[in-house]
Enzyme design. Structure first.
Site, PDB file in Angstrom:
ATOM      1  N   HIS A  13       0.841  -1.198   0.000  1.00 13.69           N
ATOM      2  CA  HIS A  13       0.000   0.000   0.000  1.00 13.69           C
ATOM      3  C   HIS A  13       0.874   1.246   0.000  1.00 13.69           C
ATOM      4  O   HIS A  13       2.090   1.172   0.190  1.00 13.69           O
ATOM      5  CB  HIS A  13      -0.928   0.024   1.219  1.00 13.69           C
ATOM      6  CG  HIS A  13      -2.101  -0.888   1.102  1.00 13.69           C
ATOM      7  ND1 HIS A  13      -2.022  -2.231   1.424  1.00 13.69           N
ATOM      8  CD2 HIS A  13      -3.375  -0.666   0.687  1.00 13.69           C
ATOM      9  CE1 HIS A  13      -3.206  -2.790   1.229  1.00 13.69           C
ATOM     10  NE2 HIS A  13      -4.036  -1.873   0.780  1.00 13.69           N
ATOM     11  N   LYS A  43      -0.524   4.775   4.612  1.00 13.36           N
ATOM     12  CA  LYS A  43      -1.394   3.825   5.330  1.00 13.36           C
ATOM     13  C   LYS A  43      -0.830   3.556   6.718  1.00 13.36           C
ATOM     14  O   LYS A  43       0.368   3.267   6.872  1.00 13.36           O
ATOM     15  CB  LYS A  43      -1.531   2.516   4.549  1.00 13.36           C
ATOM     16  CG  LYS A  43      -2.556   1.554   5.147  1.00 13.36           C
ATOM     17  CD  LYS A  43      -2.866   0.419   4.197  1.00 13.36           C
ATOM     18  CE  LYS A  43      -3.859  -0.567   4.795  1.00 13.36           C
ATOM     19  NZ  LYS A  43      -5.153   0.072   5.138  1.00 13.36           N
TER      20      LYS A  43
END
Length: 266
Positions: free
Chosen positions: A154, A158
């Site tokens: 990600h 995040k």
């Protein structure tokens, strides 16, 4: 269904407003921003960059309580629980895409679902939820002879790790194999860890750049490896799934549901 979006000026919020505007059977009822935001009072469509929609952004759910039937929430665990309690109190449905909830927070969400309809899923993508179905099938067929490893990537912003989607993938595989993920999960490896045990499920996490979301599950044994993977290139895939869940909630009784219910995959 009149849909409210909280965090309307964020990356997901803007995608949600656009997805609602593009979908049939739903309309944007409210857009909520942080108290004190300079955008309060601005048109939600202009915030999302799609032109005026005639919905002015407000500072709290209380300011728009009569303007929506279902709330879509991709915020933080603490704020999500506050919003779920608000929806339960006011008999509003809620779609929760927030990740990183611990067991106590999930229990609190279940408590809210006693009074209102809740769709809660770590990933709202239709493709990811189909992938979960494929993972369960693969695990049942392959059994304990295959090692299982889950790799996820990600963007750098995040905050939770592993991702909620990766954990859900692990749970689905563990359930299919008759294991408890809390007992068999291994999160990263370093140093002299010894040989891999037969029933562990490994997780590896990557955080870099602007990666929207990538997940790959390996089933590996001597002589072959099967990979089941999903790659998201736009947050719009999550927004579209959440809007689909919001529409599905029309007429649903109080209770906790997930995207497998929404997509009739159970």
């Amino acid at each position: 269904m009149r849909v409210a979006v909280i965090g309307a000026s964020g990356r997901m919020g803007k995608n949600l407003i656009t997805a609602i505007n593009d979908a049939d059977g739903v309309s944007l009822g409210a857009a909520v921003l942080k108290p004190g935001s300079s955008l309060i009072g601005a048109d939600a469509g202009e915030i999302a960059g799609i032109g005026k929609l005639g919905v002015a952004a407000v500072a709290s759910l209380l300011d728009c309580v009569n303007d929506f039937d279902v709330l879509i929430d991709f915020t933080t665990p603490t704020l999500t629980l506050e919003n779920a309690a608000f929806c339960a109190q006011h008999q509003k449905a809620i779609v929760v895409g927030t990740t990183g909830l611990n067991d106590d927070e999930k229990a609190a969400l279940n408590q809210a679902a006693l009074q209102s309809a809740v769709v809660f899923a770590p990933n709202m993508s239709v493709g990811v939820n189909l992938t979960l179905k494929l993972l369960a099938t693969a695990a049942k067929i392959l059994g304990d002879e295959y090692d299982v490893e889950i790799i996820e990537a990600h963007h750098r912003h995040k905050v939770d790790s592993p991702s909620g989607t990766a954990l859900r993938m692990g749970e689905v595989v563990a359930e299919a194999l008759g294991r408890d993920l809390k007992e068999c999960a291994v999160y990263g490896r370093e140093g002299q860890t010894g040989a891999r045990t037969q029933k562990e499920i490994g997780f590896e996490t990557i955080r870099a750049g602007d990666v929207v979301g990538e997940h790959s599950v390996w089933f590996a044994t001597e002589g072959e490896r099967i990979e089941i993977a999903h790659k998201a290139s736009s947050r719009m895939t999550f927004a579209k799934g959440a809007v689909r869940a919001a529409s599905w909630l029309s007429g649903k009784s109080a209770g906790i549901y997930d995207m497998q219910d929404v997509l009739n995959l159970k």
